[in-house]
Design a protein around this motif. Structure first.
Motif, PDB file in Angstrom:
ATOM      1  N   ASN A 258       0.866  -1.173   0.000  1.00  0.00           N
ATOM      2  CA  ASN A 258       0.000   0.000   0.000  1.00  0.00           C
ATOM      3  C   ASN A 258       0.912   1.236   0.000  1.00  0.00           C
ATOM      4  N   GLY A 259       1.476   1.498  -1.177  1.00  0.00           N
ATOM      5  CA  GLY A 259       2.614   2.408  -1.276  1.00  0.00           C
ATOM      6  C   GLY A 259       3.849   1.633  -0.857  1.00  0.00           C
ATOM      7  N   SER A 260       5.031   2.082  -1.297  1.00  0.00           N
ATOM      8  CA  SER A 260       6.232   1.370  -0.854  1.00  0.00           C
ATOM      9  C   SER A 260       6.417   1.556   0.649  1.00  0.00           C
ATOM     10  N   ASN A 261       5.739   2.567   1.182  1.00  0.00           N
ATOM     11  CA  ASN A 261       5.777   2.788   2.635  1.00  0.00           C
ATOM     12  C   ASN A 261       5.338   1.575   3.452  1.00  0.00           C
ATOM     13  N   GLU A 262       4.315   0.886   2.952  1.00  0.00           N
ATOM     14  CA  GLU A 262       3.870  -0.299   3.695  1.00  0.00           C
ATOM     15  C   GLU A 262       4.980  -1.346   3.726  1.00  0.00           C
ATOM     16  N   LEU A 263       5.713  -1.452   2.622  1.00  0.00           N
ATOM     17  CA  LEU A 263       6.784  -2.453   2.560  1.00  0.00           C
ATOM     18  C   LEU A 263       7.938  -2.060   3.476  1.00  0.00           C
ATOM     19  N   ILE A 264       8.216  -0.747   3.548  1.00  0.00           N
ATOM     20  CA  ILE A 264       9.274  -0.266   4.458  1.00  0.00           C
ATOM     21  C   ILE A 264       8.907  -0.631   5.892  1.00  0.00           C
ATOM     22  N   ASP A 265       7.624  -0.509   6.206  1.00  0.00           N
ATOM     23  CA  ASP A 265       7.157  -0.845   7.548  1.00  0.00           C
ATOM     24  C   ASP A 265       7.184  -2.358   7.792  1.00  0.00           C
TER      25      ASP A 265
ATOM     26  N   SER B  83      17.992  10.739   5.754  1.00  0.00           N
ATOM     27  CA  SER B  83      17.428   9.890   4.704  1.00  0.00           C
ATOM     28  C   SER B  83      15.928   9.824   4.944  1.00  0.00           C
ATOM     29  N   PHE B  84      15.244   8.921   4.257  1.00  0.00           N
ATOM     30  CA  PHE B  84      13.787   8.905   4.347  1.00  0.00           C
ATOM     31  C   PHE B  84      13.360   8.544   5.777  1.00  0.00           C
ATOM     32  N   VAL B  85      12.553   9.413   6.362  1.00  0.00           N
ATOM     33  CA  VAL B  85      12.200   9.306   7.785  1.00  0.00           C
ATOM     34  C   VAL B  85      11.467   7.997   8.099  1.00  0.00           C
TER      35      VAL B  85
ATOM     36  N   ASN C 158      18.574   9.520  -2.883  1.00  0.00           N
ATOM     37  CA  ASN C 158      18.139   9.690  -1.500  1.00  0.00           C
ATOM     38  C   ASN C 158      17.112  10.815  -1.364  1.00  0.00           C
ATOM     39  N   ASN C 159      16.192  10.613  -0.442  1.00  0.00           N
ATOM     40  CA  ASN C 159      15.292  11.666   0.004  1.00  0.00           C
ATOM     41  C   ASN C 159      15.719  11.992   1.440  1.00  0.00           C
ATOM     42  N   PRO C 160      16.021  13.209   1.817  1.00  0.00           N
ATOM     43  CA  PRO C 160      15.728  14.474   1.148  1.00  0.00           C
ATOM     44  C   PRO C 160      16.915  15.112   0.420  1.00  0.00           C
TER      45      PRO C 160
ATOM     46  N   VAL D  48      17.267  -1.621  -1.335  1.00  0.00           N
ATOM     47  CA  VAL D  48      17.560  -0.412  -2.106  1.00  0.00           C
ATOM     48  C   VAL D  48      16.215   0.186  -2.529  1.00  0.00           C
ATOM     49  N   ASP D  49      15.943   1.362  -1.978  1.00  0.00           N
ATOM     50  CA  ASP D  49      14.658   2.026  -2.186  1.00  0.00           C
ATOM     51  C   ASP D  49      14.801   2.935  -3.406  1.00  0.00           C
ATOM     52  N   GLU D  50      14.126   2.551  -4.484  1.00  0.00           N
ATOM     53  CA  GLU D  50      14.263   3.281  -5.756  1.00  0.00           C
ATOM     54  C   GLU D  50      12.999   4.064  -6.102  1.00  0.00           C
ATOM     55  N   ALA D  51      12.467   4.775  -5.099  1.00  0.00           N
ATOM     56  CA  ALA D  51      11.264   5.581  -5.336  1.00  0.00           C
ATOM     57  C   ALA D  51      11.500   6.596  -6.461  1.00  0.00           C
ATOM     58  N   TYR D  52      12.763   7.091  -6.574  1.00  0.00           N
ATOM     59  CA  TYR D  52      13.074   8.160  -7.547  1.00  0.00           C
ATOM     60  C   TYR D  52      13.886   7.644  -8.736  1.00  0.00           C
ATOM     61  N   VAL D  53      13.784   6.348  -9.006  1.00  0.00           N
ATOM     62  CA  VAL D  53      14.622   5.694 -10.024  1.00  0.00           C
ATOM     63  C   VAL D  53      14.505   6.314 -11.414  1.00  0.00           C
TER      64      VAL D  53
ATOM     65  N   ARG E  79      10.088  -0.145  -5.290  1.00  0.00           N
ATOM     66  CA  ARG E  79       9.646   0.801  -6.319  1.00  0.00           C
ATOM     67  C   ARG E  79       8.255   1.332  -5.936  1.00  0.00           C
ATOM     68  N   THR E  80       7.866   2.435  -6.569  1.00  0.00           N
ATOM     69  CA  THR E  80       6.549   3.006  -6.275  1.00  0.00           C
ATOM     70  C   THR E  80       5.916   3.595  -7.525  1.00  0.00           C
ATOM     71  N   PHE E  81       4.597   3.610  -7.540  1.00  0.00           N
ATOM     72  CA  PHE E  81       3.860   4.317  -8.596  1.00  0.00           C
ATOM     73  C   PHE E  81       3.551   5.752  -8.189  1.00  0.00           C
ATOM     74  N   SER E  82       4.027   6.174  -7.011  1.00  0.00           N
ATOM     75  CA  SER E  82       3.646   7.498  -6.483  1.00  0.00           C
ATOM     76  C   SER E  82       4.376   8.658  -7.143  1.00  0.00           C
ATOM     77  N   LYS E  83       5.542   8.415  -7.708  1.00  0.00           N
ATOM     78  CA  LYS E  83       6.381   9.529  -8.157  1.00  0.00           C
ATOM     79  C   LYS E  83       6.260   9.714  -9.679  1.00  0.00           C
ATOM     80  N   ALA E  84       7.072   9.031 -10.458  1.00  0.00           N
ATOM     81  CA  ALA E  84       7.066   9.265 -11.902  1.00  0.00           C
ATOM     82  C   ALA E  84       5.702   8.965 -12.527  1.00  0.00           C
TER      83      ALA E  84
ATOM     84  N   LEU F 189      -3.203   6.780  -4.866  1.00  0.00           N
ATOM     85  CA  LEU F 189      -3.748   5.421  -4.952  1.00  0.00           C
ATOM     86  C   LEU F 189      -2.944   4.392  -4.166  1.00  0.00           C
ATOM     87  N   ARG F 190      -1.749   4.755  -3.726  1.00  0.00           N
ATOM     88  CA  ARG F 190      -0.950   3.938  -2.823  1.00  0.00           C
ATOM     89  C   ARG F 190      -0.572   2.577  -3.420  1.00  0.00           C
ATOM     90  N   VAL F 191       0.323   2.588  -4.373  1.00  0.00           N
ATOM     91  CA  VAL F 191       0.819   1.322  -4.925  1.00  0.00           C
ATOM     92  C   VAL F 191       2.341   1.353  -4.986  1.00  0.00           C
TER      93      VAL F 191
HETATM   94  C1  LIG Z   1      12.739   7.370  -0.596  1.00  0.00           C
HETATM   95  C2  LIG Z   1      11.255   7.127  -0.518  1.00  0.00           C
HETATM   96  N1  LIG Z   1      10.816   5.881  -0.394  1.00  0.00           N
HETATM   97  C3  LIG Z   1       9.517   5.604  -0.317  1.00  0.00           C
HETATM   98  C4  LIG Z   1       8.567   6.612  -0.358  1.00  0.00           C
HETATM   99  C5  LIG Z   1       7.146   6.229  -0.161  1.00  0.00           C
HETATM  100  O1  LIG Z   1       6.406   6.256  -1.310  1.00  0.00           O
HETATM  101  P1  LIG Z   1       5.001   5.576  -1.401  1.00  0.00           P
HETATM  102  O2  LIG Z   1       4.630   5.013  -0.070  1.00  0.00           O
HETATM  103  O3  LIG Z   1       4.071   6.651  -1.844  1.00  0.00           O
HETATM  104  O4  LIG Z   1       5.168   4.483  -2.423  1.00  0.00           O
HETATM  105  C6  LIG Z   1       8.972   7.935  -0.483  1.00  0.00           C
HETATM  106  C7  LIG Z   1       7.965   9.007  -0.498  1.00  0.00           C
HETATM  107  O5  LIG Z   1       8.212  10.162  -0.459  1.00  0.00           O
HETATM  108  C8  LIG Z   1      10.356   8.208  -0.556  1.00  0.00           C
HETATM  109  O6  LIG Z   1      10.804   9.462  -0.640  1.00  0.00           O
END
Ligand SMILES: Cc1ncc(COP(=O)(O)O)c(C=O)c1O
Length: 362
Positions: free
Chosen positions: A90-97, A116-118, A164-166, A191-196, A221-226, A232-234
């Motif tokens: 549910n977004g890559s955030n769910e996977l990070i969790d 890095s990403f909080v 990296n974010n930010p 390796v988090d490629e949200a911005y790949v 990977r995420t559908f949230s960025k590009a 929609l959280r994928v």
């Molecule tokens: C590095 C990074 N990973 C993951 C995400 C999470 O993206 P999402 O949960 O929308 O897929 C973000 C969102 O800003 C991000 O910056």
């Protein structure tokens, strides 16, 4: 009396997203505010997605496909992997969790960067794991030696956002190979490629091309960025089926809703839309960075869809001054609390940003 929650839950702080436009307009009684605070796609999703979702609305009464068979099959084709190597989130955030909750045993340890990403901090804290935040060089650039030095015998997971974010910094191919090869086999490298999609550096590569460097490698990977589907959280993880299988067990049933699954499939068919946004972002990244530099601000080199900018003034003061111009950016916590993270918008939005910045400078 015993405490209501464990100590690690007490330490948690709610994630603070970018301020919504409606909230700012309500608070200040203004109109036409712009939000450059959440690294969203300023041109939105593909028109094909919008049209397809209209038709799809009639299916809202049915549960989604819990296995997301069609989307996983499409993604398997795109990435030339098997469906068993893909878990949706549910977004890559769910996977990070899910990653620390799934793979860390009580005495295990995690490694990630700072800043890095909080959400790595949130995920590690939420499961009570021990972790090391590894400072970036000058707070801006990845330091592979420092990441490796932070690894202990108990280290189980390492998160690397690339870019990296930010900060917008990236790890190039040679350094990434060195990191992946030197990490002990026990460690799961994530390796988090949200911005790949955004880097144009010649030595940037996706870790998907380096899967032969180690067994325990998961790419997010995420559908949230590009793709512009943040609402929609994928998101998805690609890794060896033996690891992915555990994420599948731990995720919630129906974790990715039917609209998200469907929209993501349609989005995959419109590569031109992504290419258009990526080209626009690259052009605006150069232009806005140059303009901010001409205003005597320090801009970190970015390979992403945002810029990290040092105003050399207390962050809340700059953030607030920009809010009063109707421009929402993202203030940063220490050690980069004089910096603001600014998402690149449309050329018009960026012009508005630049004019507002010029106005608030002393
Ligand atoms: C590095 C990074 N990973 C993951 C995400 C999470 O993206 P999402 O949960 O929308 O897929 C973000 C969102 O800003 C991000 O910056």
């Amino acid at each position: 009396m015993t405490p209501l929650v464990p100590a690690h839950v007490e330490r948690m702080i709610p994630y603070r997203p970018g301020k919504p436009v409606e909230e700012l307009e309500r608070e200040l009684g203004i109109r036409d505010a712009i939000k450059l605070a959440s690294n969203e796609n300023p041109i939105g999703p593909s028109p094909k997605v919008v049209e397809a979702l209209n038709d799809f609305a009639r299916q809202a009464g049915r549960y989604p496909d819990g296995a997301a068979h069609a989307l996983r099959s499409d993604l398997a084709d795109v990435h030339d992997v098997t469906m068993e190597e893909i878990c949706l989130g549910n977004g890559s955030n769910e996977l990070i969790d899910l990653l620390p909750r799934t793979f860390t045993l009580p005495d295990d340890h995690l490694v990630f960067g700072k800043p890095s990403f909080v959400c790595y901090w949130l995920a590690a804290t939420a499961c009570g794991a021990d972790f090391t935040e590894v400072p970036l060089k000058d707070n801006l650039h990845w330091d592979v030696d420092a990441l490796l030095a932070a690894v202990r015998p108990e280290t189980k997971l390492l998160f690397l956002a690339n870019p990296n974010n930010p900060t917008g910094a990236y790890v190039g191919r040679d350094e990434l190979v060195r990191l992946l090869e030197k990490l002990p086999p026990r460690v799961i490298a994530v390796v988090d490629e949200a911005y790949v999609d955004f880097p144009d550096a010649e030595d940037y590569v996706s870790a998907l091309t380096l899967r032969d460097t180690r067994e325990r490698l998961i790419v997010l990977r995420t559908f949230s960025k590009a793709h512009g589907l943040a609402a929609l959280r994928v998101g998805y993880a690609i890794g060896p089926s033996g690891l992915i299988d555990y994420l599948q067990r731990m995720r919630a049933p129906f974790n990715v809703n039917a609209f998200g699954q469907y929209a993501a499939r349609v989005a995959l068919t419109d590569r031109e839309h992504v290419a258009r946004y990526v080209a626009l972002n690259a052009q605006e990244r150069t232009r806005v960075a140059r303009a901010l530099t001409e205003l005597s601000l320090v801009v970190a080199p970015s390979q992403a869809n945002f810029l990290l900018v040092d105003f050399a003034r207390p962050g809340p003061e700059v953030y607030d001054a920009l809010l009063h111009q109707g421009v929402i950016v993202r203030p940063m916590p220490p050690p980069i609390d004089t910096w603001q993270r600014i998402t690149l918008g449309t050329p018009e939005q960026n012009d508005r940003l630049l004019a507002s910045v010029a106005k608030i400078l002393p």
